[in-house]
Design a protein around this motif. Sequence first.
Motif, PDB file in Angstrom:
ATOM      1  N   LEU A 107      -0.394   3.457   3.380  1.00  0.00           N
ATOM      2  CA  LEU A 107      -0.659   4.642   2.566  1.00  0.00           C
ATOM      3  C   LEU A 107       0.138   5.849   3.064  1.00  0.00           C
ATOM      4  O   LEU A 107       0.514   6.730   2.278  1.00  0.00           O
ATOM      5  N   ASP A 108       0.420   5.885   4.349  1.00  0.00           N
ATOM      6  CA  ASP A 108       1.048   7.050   4.967  1.00  0.00           C
ATOM      7  C   ASP A 108       2.558   6.903   5.144  1.00  0.00           C
ATOM      8  O   ASP A 108       3.236   7.865   5.476  1.00  0.00           O
ATOM      9  N   GLY A 154       0.173   4.831  -1.860  1.00  0.00           N
ATOM     10  CA  GLY A 154       0.143   6.040  -1.047  1.00  0.00           C
ATOM     11  C   GLY A 154       1.180   7.062  -1.456  1.00  0.00           C
ATOM     12  O   GLY A 154       0.900   8.265  -1.535  1.00  0.00           O
ATOM     13  N   THR A 155       2.397   6.608  -1.752  1.00  0.00           N
ATOM     14  CA  THR A 155       3.467   7.541  -2.091  1.00  0.00           C
ATOM     15  C   THR A 155       3.286   8.125  -3.480  1.00  0.00           C
ATOM     16  O   THR A 155       3.535   9.317  -3.702  1.00  0.00           O
ATOM     17  N   PHE A 176       0.816  -1.217   0.000  1.00  0.00           N
ATOM     18  CA  PHE A 176       0.000   0.000   0.000  1.00  0.00           C
ATOM     19  C   PHE A 176       0.847   1.263   0.000  1.00  0.00           C
ATOM     20  O   PHE A 176       0.370   2.338  -0.376  1.00  0.00           O
ATOM     21  N   ASP A 177       2.115   1.132   0.398  1.00  0.00           N
ATOM     22  CA  ASP A 177       3.015   2.275   0.337  1.00  0.00           C
ATOM     23  C   ASP A 177       3.203   2.754  -1.098  1.00  0.00           C
ATOM     24  O   ASP A 177       3.332   3.955  -1.341  1.00  0.00           O
ATOM     25  N   TYR A 193      -1.045  14.058   7.025  1.00  0.00           N
ATOM     26  CA  TYR A 193      -0.284  12.813   7.165  1.00  0.00           C
ATOM     27  C   TYR A 193       0.169  12.584   8.608  1.00  0.00           C
ATOM     28  O   TYR A 193       0.023  11.488   9.162  1.00  0.00           O
ATOM     29  N   ALA A 205       4.577   8.830   2.490  1.00  0.00           N
ATOM     30  CA  ALA A 205       3.833   9.863   1.761  1.00  0.00           C
ATOM     31  C   ALA A 205       4.339  11.256   2.111  1.00  0.00           C
ATOM     32  O   ALA A 205       4.099  12.219   1.367  1.00  0.00           O
ATOM     33  N   SER A 257       0.605  10.601  -3.192  1.00  0.00           N
ATOM     34  CA  SER A 257       1.119  11.793  -2.530  1.00  0.00           C
ATOM     35  C   SER A 257       1.923  12.654  -3.497  1.00  0.00           C
ATOM     36  O   SER A 257       1.837  13.887  -3.464  1.00  0.00           O
TER      37      SER A 257
END
Length: 441
Positions: free
Chosen positions: A352-353, A300-301, A296-297, A320, A356, A304
């Motif tokens: 996700l965060d 998310g990134t 999920f990174d 964030y 980000a 972002s």
Amino acid sequence: MPLVRCRRIRESDAVSTPLRRLRGPHYAWIVAGVSFVTMLGAAGFRSVPGVMMDPLHMEFGWSHATIGAAMSVNMALFGLTAPFAAALMDKLGVRPVVVTALTLVAAGTGLAVFMTDAWQLVLLWGVLVGLGTGSLSTAFVATIAMRWFVARRGLVTGVLTAASATGQLIFLPVVAALSEAHGWRTATLVVTAVAVAVIPVAGLLLRSWPSDKGLAPYGGASMVTPAAPAGGAVRAALAGLVLGARRPAFWLLAASFAICGATTNGLLQTHFIPAAGDHGMPATAAASLLAIIGVFDVAGTIASGWLTDRVDSRILLVIYYLGRGLALALLPSLLSPHVAPGLLVFILFYGLDWVATVPPTMALAREHFGESTPVVFGWIFAAHQLGAAVAAFGAGYIRDASGGYDPAFYVAGALCVAAAAMCWAVPRARATTTTPERVTV
């Protein structure tokens, strides 16, 4: 005064240095792709410490604090190397620095199978791997994005940053499974092989500047050729620190980014698996959860980065950090022997965060420091890793002293609130450069 001086080719120079007409994708995307693979390969080691902590503890009797101290050295050098590596890329070129960095990562991990004392852990995993991975950190991302892209810088920054963080996390299930089935040495050698495999790819395809291929940057109208940097790499790196230290924005970004490092690499990546183990969760299950964070990174990134091109970076960072702080404060109540729905929600959000924060932080640095961004941001990233180093050791110390990680998670949550306040306080930079030209992909 910019640390890297460039000049734009005048029309009268066009005969001697003509721009190549492109057939197919711009070479900037090839460089970005190779950089993505390079960072993915180098990041393999970053998945090792959390999985290896318990096996090393059981085999050698080293405490969590001792192993955490070695990881602290790694994270500190990972950050402190970044500005010097960016300066070396100016002086020697991107390709030799990247190849050397991958070689250091491979040497540090490969020789680790022979270690018997804690000082060897510090030397190999701390020093060698720290220097190697530090040369392929977000300062490298800033170098590629600034040199090769005028348009889509935020998106490219997000994609490359995702490679580093995701590479650390998607290796986790593989490393955990290999360590459980064949021992930690086999898992370490697999990580070594990945780093070695990436070396020829980087050596063959990476280039330092678009002008090396007779091109303008992606989205640029004219070719840019670099002037030879004045002085050595150390002088250039220190000049970047002096330049940044004169502006409040640097200190606000560095302090907030230190908290970012403390709450990701330092705390969660290093200590989530043993923390989950304290609640009865198997190491393979905890490693799989970190791998989900890695998946999920990516989304998310990249998202972002896309938002950074369109939304005030300060607003993004406040959102964030506040969300991250709330999640960390709730984590102790979510850990259990089984993967409950609440913990899955935490993992998805944290994915996700995870990094980000990098695209908007880099965008704010670019607003204030222009062409000097790669080296100055290297120092901001150094603060990120120093924060990670403090958290890696501090959380291990708290675990040894209190028997649990809960206090560390609560402190990290409070720090995230402070980081949000710092980001909101970053002043808007006055417009000192022309607006990048827009292109349509």
